[in-house]
Design an enzyme around this catalytic site. Structure first.
Site, PDB file in Angstrom:
ATOM      1  CE1 TYR A 101      68.596  45.814  15.368  1.00 16.54           C
ATOM      2  CE2 TYR A 101      67.192  43.886  15.069  1.00 16.54           C
ATOM      3  CZ  TYR A 101      67.936  44.716  15.888  1.00 16.54           C
ATOM      4  OH  TYR A 101      68.021  44.438  17.228  1.00 16.54           O
ATOM      5  CD  GLU A 189      70.979  46.053  17.826  1.00 16.26           C
ATOM      6  OE1 GLU A 189      69.865  46.035  18.375  1.00 16.26           O
ATOM      7  OE2 GLU A 189      71.745  47.034  17.853  1.00 16.26           O
TER       8      GLU A 189
END
Ligand code: GDP
Ligand code: MN
Length: 378
Positions: A101, A189
């Site tokens: 992530y 993101e």
């Protein structure tokens, strides 16, 4: 404003972040053609503005162009969390070794952007934060200095990334920061950023949120807005230049000025009520704008009472009163309305309203108490 995965990834790509080869399709046949071009396994991905598409069955692998066509036709017929799928992204499938992530958002408490990374990528970061917060590495970015190389290395080492990926990881992290800054994003993101079985770093998923207040300097992004994902009332409000945010309560609020609107919501809460919306009709709003705002408030079936809180400075109270009355001619409503007008032409405004048997209040406290009682049906 939210960008779709394919839009975010195109931006990432422009900034040098590696993404899979692929294109967007709106029909199953197009998906088949893209799969033919890509030759090999593909992944067909629903483009809807919600997370967890994978779990919902909106992301499927296909081994042949025929299978891609079949899967695309199924996905294009889906609704995910209430949103219709109108497009699919057909990407070259990746062979995944591990999922990372990597994201940037604003940390309001720190008054700085924060970069977050985790070796536990793939699943939603909120889940990781809940189950194992120690697995998330955070680094604040000084907006004037930007992301420094040592910070990117700290993150790489913090998530135990193997050393030979550090250089590329650093380039990706820096590029992500640049996309964030250049687009006035509030979120950028990559989840997952994968390490493939042949040792490449690739951004498989992408998500960006753009600050609505900055859209005026990004007309190209503003055009990308997908209206499916927004409440009808918010779309309607934007047309009239009203700042409107739908909430879950039952007291409609019509206020001029953002600060006063916040205060109004607070005082409703203080007296035991719950606001149905935030609404700032702005300074100098004429009767047409007031009518539009009232229509939007009353279209919400939860609304049991409405509070008008108007401070007449630039806005004239008699104009507002006329707006309310003309709107009510149009939008016949039995819902109780409490009106507090102070400032320019307040007396004229109150007279106009009194002639129509509407309840006016002189103080904010009185208005709040009246509207909370009205919403309870007292
Ligand atoms: P999200 O569920 O909406 O976040 O969609 P993602 O694009 O992140 O995909 C969800 C998951 O599907 C990823 O975490 C991967 O595990 C898997 N996935 C996505 N693309 C591929 C791919 O090309 N190959 C493989 N094997 N898995 C993929
Ligand atoms: Mn994802």
């Amino acid at each position: 404003m939210k960008l779709h995965e394919y839009q975010s990834k195109q931006i990432f790509h422009k900034y040098g972040i590696p993404i899979p080869k692929g294109r967007i399709a709106s029909t199953a046949l197009e998906a088949k053609h893209i799969a033919e071009e890509l030759s090999g396994n593909v992944v067909v991905k629903s483009q809807v503005l919600v997370g967890g598409r994978g779990k919902a069955g909106g992301i499927r692998l296909a081994r042949t162009p025929e299978e891609a066509e079949e899967v695309a036709s199924q996905i294009l017929a889906m609704e995910i969390k209430g949103l219709p799928v109108r497009k699919v992204l057909v990407d070259e499938a990746a062979n995944i070794e591990s999922e990372i992530y990597l994201g940037i958002t604003n940390d309001r408490a720190a008054r700085k952007p924060v970069m977050m990374a985790s070796a536990a990528g793939g699943i939603e970061i909120e889940e990781v934060a809940r189950i194992s917060p120690e697995k998330i590495i955070k680094i604040h970015i000084d907006p004037l200095l930007g992301l420094r190389d040592y910070q990117a290395r700290d993150i790489a080492s913090g998530i135990d990334l193997s050393r030979h990926h550090w250089k590329v990881f650093g380039q990706i992290a820096t590029a992500l920061w640049k996309t964030y800054q250049d687009h006035d994003a509030t979120l950028a993101e990559i989840n997952p950023l994968v390490i493939t079985t042949n040792n490449k770093l690739v951004a498989l998923d992408g998500k960006m949120l753009i600050d609505d207040n900055a859209l005026f300097r990004h007309p190209d992004l503003a055009e990308m807005r997908d209206l499916d994902a927004e409440a009808d009332s918010e779309i309607e409000a934007r047309k009239y230049g009203l700042s409107f945010i739908k909430l879950d309560g039952n007291i409609g609020c019509m206020v001029n000025g953002a600060g006063l609107a916040m205060t109004t919501m607070d005082i409703i809460k203080l007296y035991g009520g719950s606001p149905a919306n935030f609404l700032d009709i702005g300074g100098g709003a004429g009767s047409d704008k007031v009518a539009a705002a009232l229509r939007i408030i009353l279209a919400d079936a939860n609304v049991q009472a409405v509070l008008f809180n108007v401070f007449g400075g630039i806005t004239r109270c008699d104009e507002v009163a006329k707006g309310i009355i003309s709107a009510l001619k149009e939008v016949k409503s039995e819902i109780p309305m409490i009106i507090r007008l102070v400032g320019t032409n307040a007396e004229e405004g109150r007279k106009i309203l009194a002639s129509q048997n509407m309840t006016t209040a002189r103080t904010l406290v009185e208005a709040a108490q009246l509207v909370v009682a009205a919403a309870k049906g007292v």
